[in-house]
Design a protein around this motif. Structure first.
Motif, PDB file in Angstrom:
ATOM      1  N   LYS A 112       0.837  -1.213   0.000  1.00  0.00           N
ATOM      2  CA  LYS A 112       0.000   0.000   0.000  1.00  0.00           C
ATOM      3  C   LYS A 112       0.871   1.262   0.000  1.00  0.00           C
ATOM      4  O   LYS A 112       0.452   2.324  -0.456  1.00  0.00           O
ATOM      5  N   GLU A 166       1.233   2.922  -3.330  1.00  0.00           N
ATOM      6  CA  GLU A 166       0.086   3.788  -3.703  1.00  0.00           C
ATOM      7  C   GLU A 166       0.203   5.137  -3.011  1.00  0.00           C
ATOM      8  O   GLU A 166      -0.024   6.184  -3.606  1.00  0.00           O
ATOM      9  N   TRP A 191       0.725   8.733  -4.849  1.00  0.00           N
ATOM     10  CA  TRP A 191      -0.252   9.809  -4.608  1.00  0.00           C
ATOM     11  C   TRP A 191       0.456  11.043  -4.033  1.00  0.00           C
ATOM     12  O   TRP A 191       0.175  12.172  -4.427  1.00  0.00           O
TER      13      TRP A 191
END
Ligand SMILES: Cc1cc2nc3c(=O)[nH]c(=O)nc-3n(C[C@H](O)[C@H](O)[C@H](O)COP(=O)(O)OP(=O)(O)OC[C@H]3O[C@@H](n4cnc5c(N)ncnc54)[C@H](O)[C@@H]3O)c2cc1C
Length: 296
Positions: free
Chosen positions: A36, A39, A43
């Motif tokens: 994760k 990600e 971002w």
């Protein structure tokens, strides 16, 4: 960004416990969570919002009310020690103190005895080359597994490339890696200098007990301690609201009850100014002051 929690109270994440919130927050607890992170990192790049990694928070002062960066709290724990090869491997958020204690109690391995009583995680210790009473993290360090925040590639950094120095490493200087785990070789006793101080007695009986991050300033040199300079400018025991330089160890900045980060900063600036005026010495922070514009 669904993975991130919003407007989270992070007061307890720094040992100073000054009131603080994070606009974006993620807690990494399992190895699977590492996926994760990619990600979150992409971002953060898209939105141009940097990330602050927090392990045990024993070396950072939150100097904001609401933090605009993404806070990632690291909670992944696990370590192993091989009695034959004397190799220790640990994930980033294991406590260095509890490892040192268990090495003695369970494996009769006392090379890390000096680290009993040293707060914080393995990652925090590597990042800032934590040390006490002659033993530093770099001494038995072999390598660490990291994620590059630009390439998002995993790699191994060997000791020779770590540029360890007094309370610093290449990771602190560049801020381009996330530490996943590390390997230490505990087959040889290597110390920077010899000390006769009983570290357990020191931690239990001579170290101030309030919320603090240990010594606030680096010692200008081995001969010149920051605590001595602070004493000389009459700031030992000085309290502004609930921010205080300890009356036991003058370089321990403490929150004795309900200090704001402004109170803490006021006292820090006062010490820097007086020491500069009196001794022409620039005190350098050992603890990182985290603000919305920089993380020094
Ligand atoms: C009572 C007390 C006594 C102390 N005595 C000593 C002492 O004798 N000697 C000494 O050296 N220190 C001392 N300290 C300071 C503290 O113990 C060390 O600095 C410790 O190593 C910090 O670890 P941490 O996990 O709390 O790091 P944190 O405060 O959580 O983080 C420190 C830095 O490491 C970065 N970081 C954390 N995790 C990662 C990661 N996985 N990847 C990349 N970067 C990461 C953070 O972004 C931050 O910049 C003391 C503190 C206290 C409270």
């Amino acid at each position: 960004m669904d993975i991130l929690s919003k407007n989270v109270d992070i007061t307890h994440l720094s040992n100073y416990q000054t009131p603080a919130k994070a606009q974006w927050y993620f807690e990494l607890s399992w190895e699977d969570d590492i996926d994760k992170l990619s990600e979150i990192v992409s971002w953060s790049k898209e939105e141009n919002i940097p990330i602050l990694w927090v392990s045990w928070g024993t070396n950072m002062l939150f100097a904001f009310d609401v933090y605009e960066w993404i806070v990632v709290k690291n909670s992944l724990v696990w370590w192993t020690y091989d009695e034959n090869s004397k190799i220790l491997e640990s994930y980033w958020s294991e406590g260095i103190w509890s490892i040192a204690e268990s090495l003695e109690e369970d494996y009769w391995q006392d090379l890390w005895h000096r680290f009993i009583g040293l707060p914080g995680s393995i990652a925090g210790a590597i990042y800032g080359n934590a040390g006490c009473f002659g033993l530093e993290t770099e001494n038995n360090f072999v390598s660490c597994r990291v994620l590059g925040l630009e390439s998002w590639q995993e790699s191994i950094i060997q000791k020779k490339d770590m540029d360890f120095s007094y309370r610093s490493s290449v990771l602190k200087e560049t801020k381009k890696h996330f530490i996943i785990s590390a390997i230490f070789d505990l087959s040889e006793k290597i110390e920077k200098y010899h000390s006769d101080v009983d570290n357990i007695d020191f931690r239990e009986n001579k170290q101030p007990k309030w919320n603090s991050c240990g010594s606030f300033f680096k010692n200008p040199s081995r001969e010149q301690s920051a605590w001595f300079l602070i004493e000389q400018v009459w700031l030992k025991g000085k309290e502004i609201w609930w921010a205080m330089f300890s009356d036991i160890h003058a370089n321990f900045l403490m929150n004795t009850w309900d200090a704001s980060h402004q109170d803490m900063l006021h006292l820090i600036e006062m010490a820097k100014k007086r020491v500069k005026e009196e001794f022409n010495i620039d005190l350098i922070n050992e603890v990182q002051i985290i603000t919305n514009t920089k993380n020094d």
